[in-house]
Design an enzyme around this catalytic site. Sequence first.
Site, PDB file in Angstrom:
ATOM      1  CG  ASP A 198      -2.026  -1.036   1.128  1.00 54.86           C
ATOM      2  OD1 ASP A 198      -1.988  -1.865   0.197  1.00 54.86           O
ATOM      3  OD2 ASP A 198      -2.914  -1.036   1.994  1.00 54.86           O
ATOM      4  CB  THR A 231      -3.838  -8.451   1.882  1.00 54.41           C
ATOM      5  OG1 THR A 231      -4.225  -7.464   2.827  1.00 54.41           O
ATOM      6  CG2 THR A 231      -2.847  -9.414   2.525  1.00 54.41           C
ATOM      7  CG  HIS A 244     -30.170 -27.034 -11.486  1.00 57.43           C
ATOM      8  ND1 HIS A 244     -30.646 -25.745 -11.580  1.00 57.43           N
ATOM      9  CD2 HIS A 244     -31.234 -27.811 -11.149  1.00 57.43           C
ATOM     10  CE1 HIS A 244     -31.941 -25.746 -11.331  1.00 57.43           C
ATOM     11  NE2 HIS A 244     -32.318 -26.990 -11.059  1.00 57.43           N
TER      12      HIS A 244
END
Length: 480
Positions: free
Chosen positions: A331, A339, A463
């Site tokens: 950062d 992260t 499904h």
Amino acid sequence: MTFDLDLFVIGGGSGGVRAARMAAATGARVALAEASRMGGTCVIRGCVPKKLMVFASSFREMPAEARAYGWDMPDGAFDWTAFRPKLHAELDRLEGVYRRLLEGSGIAIHDQRARLADAHTVELADGQRFTAKHVLVATGGWAERPDLPGAELGMVSDDIFLMDKLPRSILVVGGGFIACEMACILQGLGVEVTQYYRGAQILRGFDDEARGLVAEAMKARGVNLHCGTTIVEMAEAGADHSLTGTETGGVMGAPVGETRAPQGKRGGPIWVKATNGTETTFDAVLFATGRRPNTAGLGLEDLGVQLGRRGEIVVDAYSQTAVPSIYAIGDVTDRINLTPVAIREGMAFSRTVFEGLPTAVDHDLVPSAVFTQPELGSVGLTEEAARAQEPIEVYATSFRPMRSAFAGASDRVLMKLIVSQATRKVLGCHIVAPDAGEMIQLAAIAVKMGATKEDFDRTVAVHPTMAEEMVTMRQPVRKG
């Protein structure tokens, strides 16, 4: 020149720790300094405690849903005083894991602040100095506090996890993913939540259709969301509210590691005046208006390391600064502030410098998730960005998922694919649904591999699931 160390890492967050351990695995002599707690923003004051609070907040709707499915389950109440010590015990455990990983790798740990004295010398707060062939800055970011009258009364995102008790009401200021996540968490824990955002719609940078659905869902769950609105001034309730910007200045946020009262400098409810003219009293105010790179006091500019306008360290594709011996990841470089990206940057740095394998960091098609209720998962281009780039087709469907529909809930989900007309590649995938973060991780693999819409179509559906809609959309809802 002989150095004390091959690598000195400043910052013990996920990126710095990964880089240090990978370098040590090659036989390098490595030391690491951390001024706050090992694990950094993600482990101590970010992703981990936030996700645990997301889990805690999600149980609020469980009793009503369970009753719809035939269970005799009464409503309950959330007990912050029971949850908080368990939360902090888990953070302590994880911090210990990080520390043991470093120690097991033979890395010398210094639990104090560090700065650069020159291009190869790191000076610790206690005056110790170490020379290193390479220095890696991985100091992360810090939560920013706006410059407005009375701002010192509010909290920033780091403070949420330190509260002694939950407020009855809170104003969340901001419209990014931290603000929206915190608004949903606190509402789910039983707090009356109001959210102000100065922009026209929350979650700027995400797909317009997706963020619009998240906003509507937040409001339906009880978050009192006001866009186009922010704070003019604030003060302790009952105090003289004739404040002006020249009479009292706001207090900017403090870098991680500095001591600050966890709920701001307040002793009671907070009066807030908004740009829409309303005056309201809240038990607490949370500023989630952004984070800035944590570069103050590191001595970088004196050495010729270039900083950007927000204080970020400017680096090349290999995370190297203008000073050849100094690198930066995470950062503090303000590239993609996630992260897993910091970890990848740390790995690429180690391969480049200590394994002799020049590895540029890949910042293309990075998936992300916003842990609101429902969650938003995204990878690739938004519809708006893709349309500006080339002719596209948009495949989308919105529906009530089986689980919610059976329980009589009005919740809706969104599945959306952005497809290039020319290449048929899926340029973007956006999901708004429970567990969208889990789904987007898998969809991101296909998008990263360059899958086409026809590749999705050839995949047999599972499904019944929500995610099956990703492979059953046959006709575009619009082109352009």
